[in-house]
Design an enzyme around this catalytic site. Structure first.
Site, PDB file in Angstrom:
ATOM      1  N   TYR A  24     -48.748 -75.975   6.000  1.00 37.18           N
ATOM      2  CA  TYR A  24     -48.960 -76.529   4.661  1.00 37.18           C
ATOM      3  C   TYR A  24     -50.390 -76.287   4.204  1.00 37.18           C
ATOM      4  O   TYR A  24     -50.646 -76.038   3.032  1.00 37.18           O
ATOM      5  CB  TYR A  24     -48.640 -78.029   4.645  1.00 37.18           C
ATOM      6  CG  TYR A  24     -48.661 -78.585   3.230  1.00 37.18           C
ATOM      7  CD1 TYR A  24     -47.537 -78.464   2.409  1.00 37.18           C
ATOM      8  CD2 TYR A  24     -49.801 -79.194   2.712  1.00 37.18           C
ATOM      9  CE1 TYR A  24     -47.557 -78.936   1.118  1.00 37.18           C
ATOM     10  CE2 TYR A  24     -49.821 -79.670   1.419  1.00 37.18           C
ATOM     11  CZ  TYR A  24     -48.699 -79.545   0.621  1.00 37.18           C
ATOM     12  OH  TYR A  24     -48.727 -80.008  -0.666  1.00 37.18           O
ATOM     13  N   PHE A  44     -48.350 -60.479 -24.804  1.00 38.59           N
ATOM     14  CA  PHE A  44     -47.209 -60.522 -23.891  1.00 38.59           C
ATOM     15  C   PHE A  44     -46.580 -61.913 -24.026  1.00 38.59           C
ATOM     16  O   PHE A  44     -47.272 -62.902 -24.248  1.00 38.59           O
ATOM     17  CB  PHE A  44     -47.588 -60.233 -22.436  1.00 38.59           C
ATOM     18  CG  PHE A  44     -46.352 -60.235 -21.575  1.00 38.59           C
ATOM     19  CD1 PHE A  44     -45.441 -59.194 -21.675  1.00 38.59           C
ATOM     20  CD2 PHE A  44     -46.053 -61.305 -20.757  1.00 38.59           C
ATOM     21  CE1 PHE A  44     -44.251 -59.222 -20.958  1.00 38.59           C
ATOM     22  CE2 PHE A  44     -44.857 -61.333 -20.033  1.00 38.59           C
ATOM     23  CZ  PHE A  44     -43.967 -60.289 -20.134  1.00 38.59           C
ATOM     24  N   THR A  45     -45.263 -61.959 -23.874  1.00 33.36           N
ATOM     25  CA  THR A  45     -44.493 -63.175 -24.177  1.00 33.36           C
ATOM     26  C   THR A  45     -45.043 -64.442 -23.500  1.00 33.36           C
ATOM     27  O   THR A  45     -45.420 -65.395 -24.177  1.00 33.36           O
ATOM     28  CB  THR A  45     -43.018 -62.985 -23.769  1.00 33.36           C
ATOM     29  OG1 THR A  45     -42.971 -62.547 -22.410  1.00 33.36           O
ATOM     30  CG2 THR A  45     -42.343 -61.930 -24.646  1.00 33.36           C
ATOM     31  N   ASP A  86     -55.487 -59.174 -17.883  1.00 35.57           N
ATOM     32  CA  ASP A  86     -54.136 -59.332 -17.369  1.00 35.57           C
ATOM     33  C   ASP A  86     -53.923 -58.091 -16.504  1.00 35.57           C
ATOM     34  O   ASP A  86     -53.638 -57.005 -17.006  1.00 35.57           O
ATOM     35  CB  ASP A  86     -53.113 -59.410 -18.497  1.00 35.57           C
ATOM     36  CG  ASP A  86     -51.689 -59.551 -17.957  1.00 35.57           C
ATOM     37  OD1 ASP A  86     -51.477 -59.231 -16.775  1.00 35.57           O
ATOM     38  OD2 ASP A  86     -50.804 -59.964 -18.729  1.00 35.57           O
ATOM     39  N   LYS A  98     -45.483 -57.004  -9.823  1.00 36.50           N
ATOM     40  CA  LYS A  98     -45.560 -55.611 -10.274  1.00 36.50           C
ATOM     41  C   LYS A  98     -46.459 -54.827  -9.315  1.00 36.50           C
ATOM     42  O   LYS A  98     -46.008 -54.368  -8.286  1.00 36.50           O
ATOM     43  CB  LYS A  98     -46.092 -55.539 -11.719  1.00 36.50           C
ATOM     44  CG  LYS A  98     -45.077 -55.980 -12.782  1.00 36.50           C
ATOM     45  CD  LYS A  98     -45.006 -57.467 -12.909  1.00 36.50           C
ATOM     46  CE  LYS A  98     -44.353 -57.932 -14.186  1.00 36.50           C
ATOM     47  NZ  LYS A  98     -44.254 -59.402 -14.224  1.00 36.50           N
ATOM     48  N   ARG A 101     -37.096 -55.178 -26.494  1.00 26.81           N
ATOM     49  CA  ARG A 101     -38.473 -55.605 -26.758  1.00 26.81           C
ATOM     50  C   ARG A 101     -38.714 -55.310 -28.229  1.00 26.81           C
ATOM     51  O   ARG A 101     -39.260 -54.298 -28.615  1.00 26.81           O
ATOM     52  CB  ARG A 101     -39.481 -54.852 -25.869  1.00 26.81           C
ATOM     53  CG  ARG A 101     -39.423 -55.262 -24.404  1.00 26.81           C
ATOM     54  CD  ARG A 101     -40.235 -56.495 -24.022  1.00 26.81           C
ATOM     55  NE  ARG A 101     -39.545 -57.757 -23.966  1.00 26.81           N
ATOM     56  CZ  ARG A 101     -39.814 -58.716 -23.085  1.00 26.81           C
ATOM     57  NH1 ARG A 101     -40.703 -58.537 -22.145  1.00 26.81           N
ATOM     58  NH2 ARG A 101     -39.201 -59.868 -23.139  1.00 26.81           N
ATOM     59  N   PHE A 143     -35.455 -64.706 -26.158  1.00 27.17           N
ATOM     60  CA  PHE A 143     -34.771 -63.506 -25.672  1.00 27.17           C
ATOM     61  C   PHE A 143     -34.047 -63.728 -24.348  1.00 27.17           C
ATOM     62  O   PHE A 143     -33.050 -63.083 -24.063  1.00 27.17           O
ATOM     63  CB  PHE A 143     -35.759 -62.339 -25.533  1.00 27.17           C
ATOM     64  CG  PHE A 143     -36.965 -62.662 -24.697  1.00 27.17           C
ATOM     65  CD1 PHE A 143     -38.079 -63.258 -25.264  1.00 27.17           C
ATOM     66  CD2 PHE A 143     -36.978 -62.381 -23.342  1.00 27.17           C
ATOM     67  CE1 PHE A 143     -39.188 -63.574 -24.489  1.00 27.17           C
ATOM     68  CE2 PHE A 143     -38.092 -62.682 -22.560  1.00 27.17           C
ATOM     69  CZ  PHE A 143     -39.187 -63.287 -23.134  1.00 27.17           C
TER      70      PHE A 143
HETATM   71  N1  F0G Z   1     -48.371 -60.198 -18.069  1.00 29.94           N
HETATM   72  C1  F0G Z   1     -47.649 -59.079 -18.224  1.00 29.94           C
HETATM   73  C2  F0G Z   1     -48.258 -57.889 -18.881  1.00 29.94           C
HETATM   74  C3  F0G Z   1     -46.313 -59.040 -17.791  1.00 29.94           C
HETATM   75  O1  F0G Z   1     -45.617 -57.928 -17.973  1.00 29.94           O
HETATM   76  C4  F0G Z   1     -45.756 -60.188 -17.177  1.00 29.94           C
HETATM   77  C5  F0G Z   1     -44.362 -60.211 -16.751  1.00 29.94           C
HETATM   78  C6  F0G Z   1     -46.554 -61.325 -17.020  1.00 29.94           C
HETATM   79  C7  F0G Z   1     -47.861 -61.289 -17.472  1.00 29.94           C
HETATM   80  C8  F0G Z   1     -46.026 -62.598 -16.412  1.00 29.94           C
HETATM   81  O2  F0G Z   1     -45.897 -62.484 -15.054  1.00 29.94           O
HETATM   82  O3  F0G Z   1     -43.428 -62.756 -14.674  1.00 29.94           O
HETATM   83  O4  F0G Z   1     -45.080 -62.982 -12.803  1.00 29.94           O
HETATM   84  O5  F0G Z   1     -44.913 -64.729 -14.536  1.00 29.94           O
HETATM   85  N2  F0G Z   1     -43.546 -59.338 -17.120  1.00 29.94           N
HETATM   86  C9  F0G Z   1     -42.165 -59.214 -16.726  1.00 29.94           C
HETATM   87  C10 F0G Z   1     -41.551 -58.077 -17.504  1.00 29.94           C
HETATM   88  C11 F0G Z   1     -41.383 -60.462 -16.792  1.00 29.94           C
HETATM   89  O6  F0G Z   1     -40.323 -57.872 -17.335  1.00 29.94           O
HETATM   90  O7  F0G Z   1     -42.228 -57.385 -18.254  1.00 29.94           O
HETATM   91  P1  F0G Z   1     -44.760 -63.281 -14.239  1.00 29.94           P
END
Ligand code: F0G
Length: 456
Positions: free
Chosen positions: A71, A123-124, A214, A257, A381, A448
């Protein structure tokens, strides 16, 4: 030119499911024509995302057994922390369950109500966290990034005039940090040049504004610099990456990624005070600062993946595979975002389906049609991903209405890419028959993921 092949061989395989047209039709209807809602068991080639879909190496699988599940004070955390410090070069690191965990903590600590956070396209999840903490996101990417047909080597670059104009308008004290994505996912996986990173950093330093990367796809960005920017051809990707990150004060990272793992992330920074305050929030949201939502074995795998990702042979092949898919589409006259990006090929759905208006969701419709044709799963997208304006409630209307064909790392061969090409060519032949969709269920946030549609 001599052909090249995967810089790895296959040790374990996973059988793919191959449904009939009728079965795919049923599956698509069940999923409300949203590719996010299709069961993965019904998918043949899954290009929904490159996130968490990586194939791990034998070294990573082997290391799972050595995970320290304590832990507190896990030695697996020490190994991960060291890997981040060695490869990324920041002073302080904190583990998070994935990228958005790091975004949450950074946004909460840095943003005050009424602030502005400039970024090179949104980014979303990143923007959602910024907005939930009271900030307004301001897009400072170069104009060309919004035009899928313009071919530029560094289409993810910041327009410094836009950044300066924002500083002049709202004042530096209203800008807690600049969020710089390297590469830019929604622009088509487009890289930022080293020159631009340096310029942004210098401008921000002169106003005491932090630059937070990022870094989700930073290794891919580093490869593009090696390939395209003068003076970098003879440097290793690892060295280029280190230089890139030196033009930032910290980063959020989705390990899913470019750390070559299925789950995990981190928040890194050079400022000790931010580190101490972030550590307090890691305890609240993620777990102890020695695991942050990851198991010991996850951290072992990530520590290895971080080093494997900067192997020049790995990253060269990675980018070449995306190009293998994209170049064939370009050669056949299929409208895609140019140039071909680092993690995905993006179909330009407006140009593919010119008979559909944006309200008929061309990208969503094309993603559904592609699944129906071949069982290939992609992702919208466009207007659906862009959501609604938080003030007016109107649809955000992005210029880019794209279908993302995202290539998981080390998972598919170029034969799979060829199957995808054939399906897209077949669809292009019969594009006039592809109809639009109407949204019958719309979730209030990040719509989405769970929205449902019916054919028009
Ligand atoms: N920033 C970027 C540029 C991303 O593409 C993503 C995730 C995140 C942050 C968030 O990271 O998913 O580990 O919480 N992108 C995925 C995609 C979901 O399909 O493009 P996460």
């Amino acid at each position: 030119k001599r052909r090249t092949a995967e810089p790895y061989k296959i040790k374990s395989v996973e059988t793919l499911s191959m449904l009939s047209y009728d079965e795919r039709h049923e599956s698509l209807a069940r999923a409300g024509y949203n590719t996010f809602l299709i069961d993965s068991d019904d998918v043949y080639i899954d290009l929904l995302t490159d996130s968490g879909t990586t194939a791990m190496s034998d070294a990573q699988w082997g290391a799972l057994m050595t995970g320290d599940e304590a832990y507190a004070g896990s030695k697996s955390w020490k190994r991960l922390e060291q890997a981040v410090k060695d490869v990324y070069g920041y002073n302080y690191v904190l583990p998070t369950h994935q990228g958005r965990g790091a975004e949450n903590i950074l946004s909460q600590l840095k943003i005050k109500d009424g602030d502005y956070v400039p970024g090179n396209m949104y980014f979303t999840t990143t923007r959602a966290h910024q907005e939930m903490n009271g900030a307004t996101f301001v897009d400072i990417i170069i104009d060309e990034a919004h035009d899928p047909s313009i071919d530029l080597p560094f289409k993810g670059n910041v327009d410094l005039k836009k950044l300066q104009a924002l500083i002049d308008k709202v004042g530096a004290e209203k800008i807690p940090y600049v969020c710089l994505a390297v590469t830019v996912n929604l622009a088509g996986g487009q890289p930022v040049s080293m020159r631009n990173m340096k310029d942004v950093y210098e401008l921000c330093q002169s106003y005491s504004i932090d630059v937070m990367f990022d870094a989700t796809r930073c290794v891919e960005n580093a490869y593009f610099i090696k390939d395209r920017e003068e003076g970098y051809a003879n440097q290793t990707v690892a060295a280029i990456l280190k230089e890139m990150l030196s033009y930032s004060d910290g980063c959020t990272m989705s390990g899913k990624k470019d750390c070559l793992v299925n789950i995990g992330g981190f928040l890194a920074m050079n400022d000790e005070d931010l580190y101490i305050r972030s550590r307090e929030l890691v305890v609240v949201y993620e777990g102890m600062p020695s695991y942050g939502g990851m198991s010991g074995r996850d951290m072992e795998a990530m520590a290895i993946g971080i080093r494997e990702a900067v192997d020049d042979h790995y990253i060269e092949h990675r980018i070449a595979q995306v190009r293998h898919l994209g170049q064939q589409l370009l050669d056949a006259g299929i409208p895609i975002v140019k140039p071909i990006g680092g993690h995905a090929v993006f179909l330009d759905a407006r140009a593919f389906l010119p008979h559909l208006s944006q309200e008929e969701f061309p990208a969503q419709s094309l993603a559904a049609a592609l699944y129906l044709d071949s069982g290939v799963r992609s992702m919208e997208r466009g207007i659906i991903s862009a959501g609604r304006d938080i003030k007016t409630g109107e649809h955000n209307r992005p210029n880019l209405e794209l279908v993302r064909l995202t290539i998981p790392r080390r998972v598919y061969t170029n034969n799979h890419m060829d199957v995808v090409v054939d399906s897209i060519l077949a669809l292009y032949e019969k594009r006039d028959w592809i109809s639009g969709l109407k949204m019958v269920y719309e979730p209030p946030t990040l719509r989405f993921f769970n929205a449902r549609f019916e054919p028009l």
